[in-house]
Design an enzyme around this catalytic site. Structure first.
Site, PDB file in Angstrom:
ATOM      1  N   HIS A 152      28.569  -3.371 -25.916  1.00 49.84           N
ATOM      2  CA  HIS A 152      27.238  -3.674 -26.440  1.00 49.84           C
ATOM      3  C   HIS A 152      27.345  -4.738 -27.529  1.00 49.84           C
ATOM      4  O   HIS A 152      28.293  -4.715 -28.313  1.00 49.84           O
ATOM      5  CB  HIS A 152      26.585  -2.404 -27.011  1.00 49.84           C
ATOM      6  CG  HIS A 152      25.103  -2.505 -27.142  1.00 49.84           C
ATOM      7  ND1 HIS A 152      24.507  -3.139 -28.202  1.00 49.84           N
ATOM      8  CD2 HIS A 152      24.120  -2.098 -26.318  1.00 49.84           C
ATOM      9  CE1 HIS A 152      23.197  -3.096 -28.037  1.00 49.84           C
ATOM     10  NE2 HIS A 152      22.931  -2.482 -26.890  1.00 49.84           N
TER      11      HIS A 152
ATOM     12  N   ASP B 276      23.155   2.446 -20.648  1.00 52.26           N
ATOM     13  CA  ASP B 276      23.046   2.351 -19.192  1.00 52.26           C
ATOM     14  C   ASP B 276      24.079   3.204 -18.471  1.00 52.26           C
ATOM     15  O   ASP B 276      23.898   3.574 -17.313  1.00 52.26           O
ATOM     16  CB  ASP B 276      23.186   0.885 -18.760  1.00 52.26           C
ATOM     17  CG  ASP B 276      22.058   0.058 -19.308  1.00 52.26           C
ATOM     18  OD1 ASP B 276      20.904   0.454 -19.110  1.00 52.26           O
ATOM     19  OD2 ASP B 276      22.322  -0.957 -19.966  1.00 52.26           O
TER      20      ASP B 276
END
Ligand code: COA
Length: 388
Positions: free
Chosen positions: A260, A318
């Site tokens: 991320h 996700d």
């Protein structure tokens, strides 16, 4: 002074927001000061929509009013349903969602100046209608008729109802509701920024959300959950996780759902979704998705650390979206649409925040093309069109 080019705008502050705060180093996400660790188990998605759009958590009366409004606005204009009936059944769900959301602008009430009525009205309309579009396309592409929305169900419960025609089990409704809460906002991510850039030109809410949907699509952003699901289907069993990770990294590819830009620790949303995936897996009974995801995360951390001991690539939101949505029986190519059904709360709130104190967003770029030179008439150009 030398010009510094920040290609991905990393660390560049382009605006401010009161909506959410991502603290990437400690792994904390708050919406208007409320930690998602408190919101996820306690608040419904509708309460979070109210928090983001109106600035505070609703009291009982305010929540009832919002739920009534959402329930009343879920149906789609008939011509848009007809348009979906005429789309090739192979069309990707995100393409259908983006196109039909853009089409909603055609049916929004306009005033004498050709402007859509009230931006808050449009925002609630979009929050209400996105799941209806996704569920309608889900059924149409399976050769079934869409199921009319029910005003008495929650956003999550109604979505599952419109897909299957059955009121979902409370565990399933809770799982999707929690997913929507966790996805509701995430500061200036790519799709939200796209919405704010569009709103800053004084385009309307529909245009801004259409831009956000376009930006969400790629697998470095909202498309990652579908890609993570694809990974789970390729891994096939928990035992194969480590070999899969090694093969993927040796090819120079990435593990989808890991890493991320902001979080340097595990994404706080992953913890809640992991717990939800485990609960759903037990509810479904014979599901393998949670076990595969769990082993894949462990294997990814192990192998990534072997390669670079100080890496900060952890599971993101996700990663555990994939087993949660798979166990809700949602097809992998619809995951990005489900992301949008949660993020619509944040997108619309960001558009309203941008409009409340607007300044056109227009950055600069350095120019590294050819130097300025004379215009070359067509007969004097080289075979390849070059100046000489
Ligand atoms: N798997 C393996 N390696 C990864 C990785 C992943 N998922 N994510 C990042 N890396 C590696 C890169 O290869 C790079 O290695 P290098 O320094 O040896 O070249 C390093 O980590 C930094 O990558 P970079 O792309 O600069 O980081 P970023 O901050 O731009 O990355 C993402 C953020 C999300 C784009 C990236 O982690 C990624 O592509 N993840 C997979 C897609 C995904 O899950 N997206 C959803 C995000 S919510």
């Amino acid at each position: 002074m030398p010009t510094v080019v920040d290609r991905g705008l990393e660390g560049v502050v382009v605006g401010s927001t009161q909506l959410s705060n991502v603290e990437g180093v400690v792994g904390r996400l708050t919406y208007r000061g409320y930690d998602i660790d408190d919101l996820a188990p306690n608040a419904t998605f509708e309460e979070v929509v109210h928090l983001l759009l109106y600035g505070h958590l609703p009291n009982r009366h305010e929540l009832e009013v919002l739920k009534r409004e959402l329930g009343a606005r879920r149906s789609l204009p008939e011509p848009l349903i007809n348009a979906m009936q005429n789309v090739p059944k192979t069309a990707w769900p995100m393409d259908v969602l983006r196109t039909i959301v853009s089409g909603l602008a055609l049916f929004s009430p306009v005033n004498a100046h050709g402007e859509h009525l009230s931006d808050v009205h449009s925002a609630i309309e979009l929050v209400a209608k996105l799941p209806t579009i996704v569920a309608a396309w889900d059924r149409i592409r399976r050769g079934l008729n869409p199921v009319d929305p029910r005003a008495d169900l929650s956003q999550a419960g109604n979505f599952l109802y419109m897909r299957s025609g059955k009121v979902p089990h409370v565990i399933e409704e809770d799982a999707l509701d929690t997913y929507f809460v966790l996805l509701a906002d995430h500061s200036y991510n790519a799709s939200t920024f796209a919405a704010r850039v569009t709103a800053s030109t004084r385009a309307d809410v529909y245009a801004s959300i259409t831009a956000a949907l376009a930006a969400l699509q790629g697998d470095l952003h909202g498309g990652a959950a579908s890609a993570a699901y694809h990974t789970l289907t390729e891994v096939k069993s928990a035992e194969r996780g480590e070999q899969y990770v090694r093969d993927t990294l040796n090819r120079g590819d990435r593990i989808m759902g890991m890493g991320h830009r902001e979080y340097k620790v595990r994404d706080p949303r992953a913890r809640h979704l992991e717990a939800m995936a485990k609960k759903l897996s037990a509810h479904v009974g014979n599901s393998k998705w949670y076990d595969i995801a769990r082993s894949l995360e462990d294997a990814s951390r192990k192998v990534l650390q072997e390669k670079k001991p100080d890496n900060t690539i952890y599971a993101n939101v996700d990663f555990y979206t994939a087993p949660v949505l798979a166990d809700l029986d949602i097809p992998g190519d619809e995951f990005t649409c489900l992301f949008a059904c949660g993020r619509i709360a944040g997108w619309t709130s960001h558009v309203l925040e941008q409009l409340a104190d607007n300044r056109l967003i227009r950055p600069q770029a350095t120019y590294d093309g050819p130097p300025a030179g004379p215009y070359v008439p067509i007969d004097k150009r080289a075979a390849n069109g070059a100046r000489s």
